[in-house]
Motif scaffolding. Structure first.
Motif, short mmCIF file in Angstrom:
data_model
loop_
_atom_site.label_atom_id
_atom_site.label_comp_id
_atom_site.label_asym_id
_atom_site.label_seq_id
_atom_site.Cartn_x
_atom_site.Cartn_y
_atom_site.Cartn_z
N UNK A 180 0.84 -1.20 0.00
CA UNK A 180 0.00 0.00 0.00
C UNK A 180 0.87 1.24 0.00
N UNK A 181 0.44 2.23 -0.77
CA UNK A 181 1.10 3.54 -0.84
C UNK A 181 0.02 4.59 -0.70
N UNK A 182 0.29 5.65 0.05
CA UNK A 182 -0.62 6.78 0.13
C UNK A 182 0.11 8.01 -0.39
N UNK A 183 -0.50 8.68 -1.36
CA UNK A 183 0.12 9.88 -1.93
C UNK A 183 -0.96 10.76 -2.53
N UNK A 184 -0.72 12.05 -2.51
CA UNK A 184 -1.65 13.02 -3.11
C UNK A 184 -0.98 13.72 -4.29
N UNK A 185 -1.72 13.87 -5.37
CA UNK A 185 -1.26 14.57 -6.57
C UNK A 185 0.07 14.04 -7.10
N UNK A 186 0.21 12.72 -7.24
CA UNK A 186 1.50 12.19 -7.70
C UNK A 186 1.85 12.54 -9.14
N UNK A 187 0.84 12.79 -9.98
CA UNK A 187 1.13 13.15 -11.37
C UNK A 187 1.78 14.53 -11.41
N UNK A 188 1.24 15.45 -10.63
CA UNK A 188 1.78 16.81 -10.59
C UNK A 188 3.10 16.87 -9.82
N UNK A 216 -3.45 -0.69 -8.55
CA UNK A 216 -4.85 -0.30 -8.44
C UNK A 216 -4.94 1.03 -7.71
N UNK A 217 -5.68 1.98 -8.29
CA UNK A 217 -5.82 3.32 -7.71
C UNK A 217 -7.11 3.43 -6.92
N UNK A 218 -7.02 4.07 -5.75
CA UNK A 218 -8.17 4.33 -4.89
C UNK A 218 -8.21 5.84 -4.67
N UNK A 219 -8.92 6.54 -5.53
CA UNK A 219 -8.87 8.01 -5.54
C UNK A 219 -9.81 8.61 -4.51
N UNK A 220 -9.23 9.43 -3.61
CA UNK A 220 -9.95 10.23 -2.63
C UNK A 220 -10.89 9.42 -1.75
N UNK A 221 -10.39 8.38 -1.09
CA UNK A 221 -11.26 7.62 -0.19
C UNK A 221 -11.46 8.37 1.13
N UNK A 239 -3.47 4.85 -2.65
CA UNK A 239 -4.58 5.61 -2.08
C UNK A 239 -4.20 7.09 -2.06
N UNK A 240 -5.19 7.97 -2.29
CA UNK A 240 -4.92 9.39 -2.19
C UNK A 240 -5.80 10.20 -3.10
N UNK A 241 -5.43 11.47 -3.24
CA UNK A 241 -6.18 12.40 -4.08
C UNK A 241 -5.37 12.73 -5.33
N UNK A 242 -6.09 13.02 -6.42
CA UNK A 242 -5.43 13.44 -7.65
C UNK A 242 -4.63 12.34 -8.31
N UNK A 243 -5.19 11.14 -8.39
CA UNK A 243 -4.46 10.00 -8.94
C UNK A 243 -4.68 9.82 -10.44
N UNK A 244 -5.64 10.53 -11.01
CA UNK A 244 -5.96 10.36 -12.44
C UNK A 244 -4.73 10.62 -13.30
N UNK A 245 -4.47 9.71 -14.23
CA UNK A 245 -3.35 9.86 -15.14
C UNK A 245 -2.07 9.21 -14.66
N UNK A 246 -2.08 8.62 -13.46
CA UNK A 246 -0.85 8.03 -12.90
C UNK A 246 -0.39 6.83 -13.73
N UNK A 247 -1.34 5.99 -14.16
CA UNK A 247 -0.97 4.82 -14.98
C UNK A 247 -0.26 5.26 -16.25
N UNK A 248 -0.86 6.21 -16.93
CA UNK A 248 -0.31 6.65 -18.21
C UNK A 248 1.04 7.33 -18.04
#
Length: 326
Positions: free
Chosen positions: A161-169, A210-215, A191-200
């Motif tokens: 498990x990893x928790x991070x916010x805005x990793x793309x930015x 597996x991304x769990x956005x803003x739980x 887990x975290x916020x702003x995960x969209x686009x991380x895979x790409x």
């Protein structure tokens, strides 16, 4: 005591408002940065109440906890008082130096309050106090406190498990580029916020990561505790509260040996190294040896409760605020 502060850092504020004071939280239309008001995803007591800028004029305020230079201006504008002169004040510095665009290079980063001595700077880690150039400002350290989520680790899922916010930015700052290496040795839940686009961005296999956005926080804690190991790949931050929370859940941790992590994680609680390959080896071991993971997790919980317990945190803040308002 009536304490004015802005909702800037949700996890930190969650711990702070558990104290014995009344907490005034500015709220503005649209709940923008000047006034987010009460949290919506954390459990805060009734003593943390929202006030509009107009209402603040009629409120008795004993002390203000500033967290951004913008707060200085808002106090002058809304209360008609000068922090540090007409109103007792402290400046709480959450960040490690060099995280903001105007900070300047580390280790020469000069704190924005370095040229005054009326408002003490309160750092959340000794690393931050050491690395900032604080000038002539008085400084102190009040280490983090965390509301204990309880000993909940089961490790039933052989996943990291990893928790991070805005990793793309934020990219390399939070170690987003290290996720492919981790995913090569273990299935990963982020887990975290702003995960969209991380895979790409990093070529991650969505079946492997597996991304769990803003739980919600409570739901996240429950899910973290089911994972075998917590991984903290962050290169540069103050000290991630999610790391402390994972330790209090009873999770073994593998963490980069950067900033305050070397002080927070004792040897028996996990593996700390500047070499990602060493962390990945630890993850492999825990995935295949549940007993070893459990033993490290128990040590992690004990260490985090002792150093980052809520009662110590609140007592330290009480002592500091009482000194400032005298």
């Amino acid at each position: 005591m009536r304490v004015l502060l802005w909702h800037v850092h949700g996890s930190w504020t969650t711990a702070f408002v558990q104290g014995r004071h009344e907490y005034l939280l500015p709220v503005v239309p649209g709940r923008g940065p000047d006034g987010l008001g009460r949290a919506r995803t954390w459990d805060w007591p009734a003593s943390a109440r929202e006030v509009t800028p107009e209402q603040l004029r009629d409120e008795h305020v004993d002390v203000v906890v500033l967290q951004r230079t913008r707060d200085l201006q808002l106090v002058r504008q809304w209360l008609g008082r000068e922090p540090g002169r007409d109103l007792p004040a402290v400046f709480l510095e959450h960040n490690a130096p060099g995280l903001e665009p105007d900070d300047g290079p580390v280790p020469h980063t000069r704190h924005p309050l370095a040229d005054q001595d009326r408002i003490p700077i309160v750092h959340v880690t000794h690393f931050n106090e050491l690395f900032y150039d604080n000038g002539r400002a008085p400084t102190t350290v009040v280490e983090h406190g965390v509301v204990d989520p309880g000993e909940r680790w089961t490790g039933e899922l052989a996943r990291a498990a990893v928790v991070t916010n805005d990793p793309v930015r934020r990219g390399r700052t939070v170690g987003a580029d290290l996720l492919p290496g981790l995913a090569a040795v273990a299935p990963v839940d982020v887990f975290g916020m702003g995960l969209a686009g991380l895979h790409e961005r990093h070529g991650l296999d969505p079946h492997r990561v597996v991304l769990h956005d803003d739980p919600p926080q409570a739901a996240m804690h429950a899910e973290l505790a089911r994972r075998r190991v917590y991984v903290h790949p962050v290169r540069w931050t103050s000290l991630g509260l999610s790391l402390i929370e994972a330790m209090q859940l009873g999770m073994p941790v593998a963490a980069l040996a950067t900033t305050e992590v070397v002080e927070a994680v004792p040897a028996e609680a996990g593996v700390v190294s500047t070499r990602p390959a060493v962390l990945w080896d630890a993850v492999r071991t825990w995935l295949h040896d549940e007993d070893a993971a459990r033993s490290a997790g128990e040590a992690a919980r004990a260490a985090a409760l002792e150093r980052y317990g809520l009662l110590r945190f609140l007592a330290d803040w009480d002592a500091l605020l009482e000194e400032v308002v005298r």
